[in-house]
Design a protein around this motif. Structure first.
Motif, short mmCIF file in Angstrom:
data_model
loop_
_atom_site.label_atom_id
_atom_site.label_comp_id
_atom_site.label_asym_id
_atom_site.label_seq_id
_atom_site.Cartn_x
_atom_site.Cartn_y
_atom_site.Cartn_z
N VAL A 53 1.56 -1.51 -0.62
CA VAL A 53 0.01 -0.14 0.09
C VAL A 53 1.00 0.99 0.46
O VAL A 53 0.48 2.09 -0.77
N LEU A 54 2.08 1.33 1.08
CA LEU A 54 2.96 2.43 1.19
C LEU A 54 3.30 2.14 -0.60
O LEU A 54 4.29 3.70 -0.89
N HIS A 55 3.99 1.30 -1.13
CA HIS A 55 4.84 1.61 -2.03
C HIS A 55 3.56 2.00 -3.74
O HIS A 55 3.92 2.88 -4.54
N GLU A 56 2.26 1.52 -3.39
CA GLU A 56 1.38 2.55 -4.85
C GLU A 56 1.19 3.98 -3.73
O GLU A 56 0.85 4.71 -5.36
N LEU A 57 1.21 3.60 -2.65
CA LEU A 57 1.21 5.79 -1.84
C LEU A 57 2.52 5.85 -3.14
O LEU A 57 2.13 7.59 -3.59
N GLY A 58 3.67 5.57 -2.98
CA GLY A 58 4.64 6.84 -3.20
C GLY A 58 4.29 6.82 -5.16
O GLY A 58 4.76 8.34 -5.20
N HIS A 59 3.71 5.98 -5.68
CA HIS A 59 3.82 5.98 -7.43
C HIS A 59 2.39 6.99 -6.85
O HIS A 59 2.81 8.34 -8.23
N PHE A 60 1.63 6.98 -6.36
CA PHE A 60 0.42 7.83 -6.30
C PHE A 60 1.39 9.27 -6.16
O PHE A 60 0.99 10.25 -6.73
N LEU A 61 1.78 9.21 -4.95
CA LEU A 61 2.41 11.25 -5.08
C LEU A 61 3.15 11.32 -6.06
O LEU A 61 3.70 12.23 -6.20
N VAL A 62 4.20 10.37 -6.61
CA VAL A 62 5.04 10.88 -7.55
C VAL A 62 4.16 11.41 -8.70
O VAL A 62 4.28 12.71 -9.39
N ASP A 63 3.06 10.38 -8.86
CA ASP A 63 1.68 10.76 -9.94
C ASP A 63 1.39 12.69 -9.72
O ASP A 63 1.12 13.22 -10.45
N VAL A 64 0.18 11.88 -8.75
CA VAL A 64 0.00 13.59 -7.67
C VAL A 64 0.80 14.70 -8.36
O VAL A 64 0.88 15.59 -8.83
N LEU A 65 1.81 14.64 -7.28
CA LEU A 65 2.50 15.99 -6.67
C LEU A 65 3.84 16.51 -7.84
O LEU A 65 3.74 17.50 -8.10
#
Length: 95
Positions: A53-65
């Motif tokens: 979940v945290l790994h995917e959150l990392g991808h999400f943060l890179v994409d969104v921010l």
């Protein structure tokens, strides 16, 4: 939620659930069911799920921010998950 993020979440779920159906019915169980082993299994399952979940959150943060990263995005997501799961350092009385 973007299409890329949804695909990543579905892929993570498939990878997690894919290993559950690999044992054959005629094989002897490699897992001895007792309270200590169940506690270890629970801890391992929770830890691995949290890491994914945290790994995917990392991808999400890179994409969104649109966060700048050095190297590959996969490595940055791994580092983010590892950093978030690392327990804080406790004071030991050293100067």
């Amino acid at each position: 939620m973007g299409r890329t993020m949804m695909v990543r979440l579905l892929l993570a779920a498939c990878l997690l659930l894919g290993g559950l159906a690999t044992a054959r019915a005629d094989e002897a169980p490699a897992f001895v069911e007792n309270s200590a082993n169940l506690a270890r299994l629970r801890h391992m399952t929770e830890s691995l799920t949290l890491f994914v979940v945290l790994h995917e959150l990392g991808h999400f943060l890179v994409d969104v921010l649109d966060a700048p990263i050095l190297g590959r995005e996969e490595d940055a997501a791994d580092r983010f998950a590892t950093l978030m799961m690392t327990p804080p350092v406790r004071a030991t009385g050293l100067p």
